[in-house]
Design a protein around this motif. Structure first.
Motif, PDB file in Angstrom:
ATOM      1  N   UNK A  16      72.692  50.990  45.174  1.00 56.57           N
ATOM      2  CA  UNK A  16      71.814  52.152  45.364  1.00 56.57           C
ATOM      3  C   UNK A  16      70.653  52.128  44.376  1.00 56.57           C
ATOM      4  N   UNK A  17      70.951  51.706  43.141  1.00 57.25           N
ATOM      5  CA  UNK A  17      69.896  51.627  42.120  1.00 57.25           C
ATOM      6  C   UNK A  17      68.854  50.575  42.497  1.00 57.25           C
ATOM      7  N   UNK A  18      69.324  49.384  42.950  1.00 57.35           N
ATOM      8  CA  UNK A  18      68.404  48.308  43.333  1.00 57.35           C
ATOM      9  C   UNK A  18      67.583  48.684  44.561  1.00 57.35           C
ATOM     10  N   UNK A  19      68.216  49.385  45.496  1.00 53.12           N
ATOM     11  CA  UNK A  19      67.499  49.776  46.713  1.00 53.12           C
ATOM     12  C   UNK A  19      66.366  50.747  46.403  1.00 53.12           C
ATOM     13  N   UNK A  20      66.510  51.502  45.327  1.00 52.04           N
ATOM     14  CA  UNK A  20      65.479  52.480  44.963  1.00 52.04           C
ATOM     15  C   UNK A  20      64.301  51.837  44.232  1.00 52.04           C
ATOM     16  N   UNK A  21      64.474  50.604  43.774  1.00 52.33           N
ATOM     17  CA  UNK A  21      63.405  49.922  43.052  1.00 52.33           C
ATOM     18  C   UNK A  21      62.503  49.151  44.018  1.00 52.33           C
ATOM     19  N   UNK A  22      61.229  49.086  43.717  1.00 47.41           N
ATOM     20  CA  UNK A  22      60.267  48.335  44.514  1.00 47.41           C
ATOM     21  C   UNK A  22      59.605  47.307  43.604  1.00 47.41           C
ATOM     22  N   UNK A  23      59.824  46.029  43.927  1.00 49.15           N
ATOM     23  CA  UNK A  23      59.254  44.947  43.126  1.00 49.15           C
ATOM     24  C   UNK A  23      57.904  44.539  43.714  1.00 49.15           C
ATOM     25  N   UNK A  24      56.902  44.476  42.889  1.00 46.17           N
ATOM     26  CA  UNK A  24      55.572  44.084  43.319  1.00 46.17           C
ATOM     27  C   UNK A  24      55.206  42.748  42.684  1.00 46.17           C
ATOM     28  N   UNK A  25      54.810  41.800  43.525  1.00 46.40           N
ATOM     29  CA  UNK A  25      54.421  40.484  43.016  1.00 46.40           C
ATOM     30  C   UNK A  25      53.093  40.585  42.279  1.00 46.40           C
ATOM     31  N   UNK A  26      53.023  39.897  41.166  1.00 44.40           N
ATOM     32  CA  UNK A  26      51.793  39.872  40.375  1.00 44.40           C
ATOM     33  C   UNK A  26      51.104  38.530  40.622  1.00 44.40           C
ATOM     34  N   UNK A  27      49.959  38.569  41.278  1.00 41.21           N
ATOM     35  CA  UNK A  27      49.238  37.346  41.609  1.00 41.21           C
ATOM     36  C   UNK A  27      48.177  37.050  40.544  1.00 41.21           C
ATOM     37  N   UNK A  28      47.792  35.774  40.438  1.00 43.77           N
ATOM     38  CA  UNK A  28      46.725  35.413  39.496  1.00 43.77           C
ATOM     39  C   UNK A  28      45.412  36.089  39.881  1.00 43.77           C
ATOM     40  N   UNK A  29      44.482  36.088  38.961  1.00 43.24           N
ATOM     41  CA  UNK A  29      43.179  36.705  39.191  1.00 43.24           C
ATOM     42  C   UNK A  29      42.407  35.951  40.272  1.00 43.24           C
ATOM     43  N   UNK A  30      41.692  36.709  41.118  1.00 38.22           N
ATOM     44  CA  UNK A  30      40.848  36.112  42.143  1.00 38.22           C
ATOM     45  C   UNK A  30      39.401  35.992  41.681  1.00 38.22           C
TER      46      UNK A  30
END
Length: 218
Positions: free
Chosen positions: A74-88
């Protein structure tokens, strides 16, 4: 006398029957039925009682672990992971070329606006004011060239970093164009020159050469 003996025999037989019934009842009360043992006649041993207690404890532990797993899910499902991409927008530096960091190429790049080709059949010279390459973080990319005659040429391109501090842009073959023609395959080698990056292109088939700047697409 004979009557007395018969009575004594009957009494003794009754006593035997009563004793047998009492013994059977006692054995039944001591019958043990465990999950991992077959039913036995007799009172449980200390070892059997210890096994039964251990099974009860393990069952309780399994229930606790299941509850903990459900709570963590339940704890993991509540988290949202956002990928960090290199600078464009960051420019390509010598340090990134020296470390072989292909992530630095992520995004789109311009290869100047002075590139020209000559049609081998008609001798027509075509300029390409737009030459764009876009890459992912692994150096896989696509290039698009737009000619002043209205044609568009596009295809895959792959980047790799060679020693010493050289960026190699590879084409799989000739670059197909929308007018039915193509641009001969090129070998493209880029390096840091002063404050920027310059690429040298060579067409092995025609021996055509050109130098073009390599900078972030604006």
């Amino acid at each position: 006398m004979r009557v007395l003996k018969i009575l004594m025999v009957i009494a003794a037989a009754g006593l035997v029957v009563a004793s047998g019934a009492a013994a059977f009842a006692a054995l039944q009360s001591c019958a043990l039925n465990l999950a991992i043992l077959s039913e036995v006649d007799g009172c449980p041993t200390d070892e059997e009682l210890a096994i039964e207690a251990e099974l009860v404890a393990l069952e309780a532990q399994r229930g606790q672990l299941r509850s903990e797993i459900a709570r963590n899910e339940r704890v993991l499902a509540a988290r949202q992971c956002e990928a960090v991409y290199p600078s464009k927008t960051a420019p390509l530096t010598r340090a990134e070329l020296e470390t072989g960091d292909l992530e630095a190429l992520y995004g789109c790049w311009s290869l100047g606006s002075s590139y020209q080709t000559r049609d081998v059949d008609t001798e027509q010279v075509i300029s390409y004011p737009v030459w764009r390459m876009c890459f992912d973080t692994q150096g896989r990319g696509k290039q698009v060239m737009q000619g002043d005659d209205g044609s568009t040429c596009e295809g895959p391109v792959t980047a790799r970093i060679a020693s010493p501090s050289q960026l190699i842009l590879g084409e799989d073959g000739n670059l197909a164009c929308s007018d039915g023609g193509y641009i001969h395959r090129r070998d493209i080698a880029c390096g840091v020159a002063g404050a920027g990056v310059t690429c040298q292109t060579l067409q092995p088939e025609t021996e055509g050469q050109a130098d073009v700047p390599f900078s972030r697409w604006q």
